[in-house]
Design an enzyme around this catalytic site. Structure first.
Site, PDB file in Angstrom:
ATOM      1  N   THR A   1       0.828  -1.215   0.000  1.00 42.24           N
ATOM      2  CA  THR A   1       0.000   0.000   0.000  1.00 42.24           C
ATOM      3  C   THR A   1       0.861   1.265   0.000  1.00 42.24           C
ATOM      4  O   THR A   1       0.610   2.202  -0.768  1.00 42.24           O
ATOM      5  CB  THR A   1      -0.889   0.019   1.267  1.00 42.24           C
ATOM      6  OG1 THR A   1      -1.341  -1.300   1.541  1.00 42.24           O
ATOM      7  CG2 THR A   1      -2.062   0.958   1.110  1.00 42.24           C
TER       8      THR A   1
ATOM      9  N   HIS B   1      -8.667  -0.509   2.751  1.00 48.02           N
ATOM     10  CA  HIS B   1      -8.457  -1.962   2.858  1.00 48.02           C
ATOM     11  C   HIS B   1      -9.799  -2.697   2.723  1.00 48.02           C
ATOM     12  O   HIS B   1      -9.845  -3.912   2.866  1.00 48.02           O
ATOM     13  CB  HIS B   1      -7.845  -2.322   4.218  1.00 48.02           C
ATOM     14  CG  HIS B   1      -6.404  -1.928   4.366  1.00 48.02           C
ATOM     15  ND1 HIS B   1      -5.496  -2.006   3.343  1.00 48.02           N
ATOM     16  CD2 HIS B   1      -5.704  -1.470   5.447  1.00 48.02           C
ATOM     17  CE1 HIS B   1      -4.304  -1.608   3.782  1.00 48.02           C
ATOM     18  NE2 HIS B   1      -4.406  -1.270   5.044  1.00 48.02           N
TER      19      HIS B   1
ATOM     20  N   SER C   1       4.670  -9.992   7.247  1.00 44.47           N
ATOM     21  CA  SER C   1       4.808  -8.540   7.291  1.00 44.47           C
ATOM     22  C   SER C   1       3.827  -7.939   8.300  1.00 44.47           C
ATOM     23  O   SER C   1       4.189  -7.086   9.115  1.00 44.47           O
ATOM     24  CB  SER C   1       4.550  -7.968   5.890  1.00 44.47           C
ATOM     25  OG  SER C   1       4.683  -6.577   5.888  1.00 44.47           O
TER      26      SER C   1
ATOM     27  N   GLY D   1      11.071  -5.182   2.755  1.00 49.12           N
ATOM     28  CA  GLY D   1      10.678  -4.972   1.357  1.00 49.12           C
ATOM     29  C   GLY D   1      11.176  -6.061   0.422  1.00 49.12           C
ATOM     30  O   GLY D   1      11.577  -5.789  -0.698  1.00 49.12           O
TER      31      GLY D   1
HETATM   32  P1  A3P Z   1       7.871  -6.181   4.710  1.00 48.26           P
HETATM   33  O1  A3P Z   1       7.272  -6.155   6.082  1.00 48.26           O
HETATM   34  O2  A3P Z   1       7.880  -7.568   4.117  1.00 48.26           O
HETATM   35  O3  A3P Z   1       9.194  -5.527   4.630  1.00 48.26           O
HETATM   36  P2  A3P Z   1       1.929  -1.828   3.308  1.00 48.26           P
HETATM   37  O4  A3P Z   1       2.533  -0.670   2.639  1.00 48.26           O
HETATM   38  O5  A3P Z   1       0.743  -2.395   2.585  1.00 48.26           O
HETATM   39  O6  A3P Z   1       1.675  -1.571   4.742  1.00 48.26           O
HETATM   40  O7  A3P Z   1       2.993  -3.020   3.209  1.00 48.26           O
HETATM   41  C1  A3P Z   1       4.204  -2.918   3.889  1.00 48.26           C
HETATM   42  C2  A3P Z   1       5.201  -3.841   3.217  1.00 48.26           C
HETATM   43  O8  A3P Z   1       5.656  -3.216   2.011  1.00 48.26           O
HETATM   44  C3  A3P Z   1       6.424  -4.031   4.073  1.00 48.26           C
HETATM   45  O9  A3P Z   1       6.904  -5.321   3.744  1.00 48.26           O
HETATM   46  C4  A3P Z   1       7.322  -2.929   3.592  1.00 48.26           C
HETATM   47  O10 A3P Z   1       8.679  -3.108   3.872  1.00 48.26           O
HETATM   48  C5  A3P Z   1       7.056  -2.969   2.101  1.00 48.26           C
HETATM   49  N1  A3P Z   1       7.355  -1.684   1.438  1.00 48.26           N
HETATM   50  C6  A3P Z   1       7.087  -0.444   1.886  1.00 48.26           C
HETATM   51  N2  A3P Z   1       7.507   0.475   0.992  1.00 48.26           N
HETATM   52  C7  A3P Z   1       8.060  -0.195  -0.032  1.00 48.26           C
HETATM   53  C8  A3P Z   1       8.680   0.203  -1.247  1.00 48.26           C
HETATM   54  N3  A3P Z   1       8.829   1.473  -1.572  1.00 48.26           N
HETATM   55  N4  A3P Z   1       9.133  -0.762  -2.068  1.00 48.26           N
HETATM   56  C9  A3P Z   1       8.997  -2.073  -1.747  1.00 48.26           C
HETATM   57  N5  A3P Z   1       8.427  -2.510  -0.614  1.00 48.26           N
HETATM   58  C10 A3P Z   1       7.955  -1.591   0.238  1.00 48.26           C
END
Ligand code: A3P
Length: 318
Positions: free
Chosen positions: A70, A130, A160, A286
């Protein structure tokens, strides 16, 4: 488990009292509404948004399962839409967390305000949610507004989310359940906005039935080729990159700006917070496949079988 400490519409209260409830493994109460486990605290905002949200044809809605990318999608869409308003070195993304720039209908916009004034927001307005497809406000479905959905391998999503909730402790006094028990609940579909399979299938089918309305994305595909994905997103939301912009390398620049390493390294995301949530907790690793560090092969096999069974015949795969 009160719906809210403030006065609620009597009919929402009555409806709420008829719903099954369960505690998530982190202690937060969930209620089952139309087949989905919604956090109790955002039940009223969900109903309020269904009653009052008046979508414009130009609106862009980012939809996702929690912890599926997200934050990344918010950063990308905000940057794509605003590329003529801010240069890369002046963008608000450098000083604000993406969640402050694109807010959630159920956690922000309708939180504590049943009917906020959204008319003064200039088009294109961007919101996120969501909520499952089945619970989206009708005006979103009836208007020409676009919906961009992102989901992720459920095993990575589970891990995550586990880290995120343990770090932020949204239910201060509760003792979180062990990972095995949490996993058990996940497999039963009892988790925020679960079951994950129905959440994905709802948006998947909508994207098949109306490909101009819903764009279905996977976190893993963005990881594999972000320039391709950013181009696709831009086209879908009506903000295609021109040949000139492509030549100038703007898509690559935006992709770099929104990259995990870049966003994670910004002061605002290292030290800032949004209420009880630490901005840093949105940027953990990530990576694709981090679940292997936490879940046994047996657990993985169980989920894989479950996914196969639930997604059978849909054409959707992980
Ligand atoms: P991990 O906990 O596996 O590292 P959301 O944004 O839906 O809350 O999801 C968070 C997940 O997306 C986390 O995964 C986070 O590290 C990853 N995330 C956040 N920003 C990101 C980016 N710019 N590129 C890739 N993954 C990213």
């Amino acid at each position: 488990k009160d719906l809210s400490s403030t006065k609620v519409y009597d009919d929402i209260k009555e409806l709420f009292q008829t719903l099954p409830q369960e505690r998530n493994w982190d202690g937060r109460w969930l209620c089952q509404y139309k087949g989905f486990w919604c956090p109790v605290r955002c039940f009223r905002p969900i109903i309020s948004s269904q009653r009052h949200f008046d979508a414009r044809d130009t609106d862009i809605l980012l939809a996702s399962m929690p912890k599926s990318g997200t934050t990344w999608l918010k950063a990308l869409i905000f940057s794509i839409v605003n590329r003529n308003n801010y240069s890369i070195d002046q963008t608000p993304l450098l000083t604000s967390n993406p969640h402050s720039l694109v807010t959630f209908l159920e956690f922000n916009v309708y939180w504590g305000n049943d009917n906020p004034d959204l008319e003064s927001i200039p088009s294109p307005r961007m919101f996120s949610t969501h909520m499952p497809y089945e619970l989206l406000p009708n005006t979103i479905l009836e208007s020409k507004c676009r919906v961009v959905y992102i989901c992720r391998n459920p095993l990575d999503q589970f891990i995550s989310h586990r880290h995120f909730l343990l770090e932020n402790k949204l239910e201060k006094d509760a003792e979180p359940l062990a990972i095995d028990d949490a996993f058990e609940m996940f497999c039963k579909g009892i988790h925020p906005f679960g079951p994950f399979w129905d959440h994905m299938i709802g948006y998947w089918n909508a994207s098949l039935n109306n490909s101009g309305k819903v764009l279905f994305l996977k976190y893993e595909d963005l990881k594999e080729d972000i320039v391709f994905s950013a181009t696709k997103i831009a086209e879908f939301i009506g903000f295609s990159f021109s040949v000139e912009e492509e030549k100038l390398g703007l898509i690559e620049e935006i992709s770099r700006l929104c990259s995990f390493d870049n966003l994670k390294s910004l002061e605002v995301n290292k030290f800032g917070n949004r209420g009880v949530i630490q901005n840093s907790s949105y940027f953990r690793k990530g990576e694709v496949g981090d679940w292997t560090n936490y879940l046994s092969p047996l657990m993985a096999e169980r989920i894989e079988k479950l996914i196969e069974m639930k997604l059978k015949g849909t054409g959707l795969m992980f």
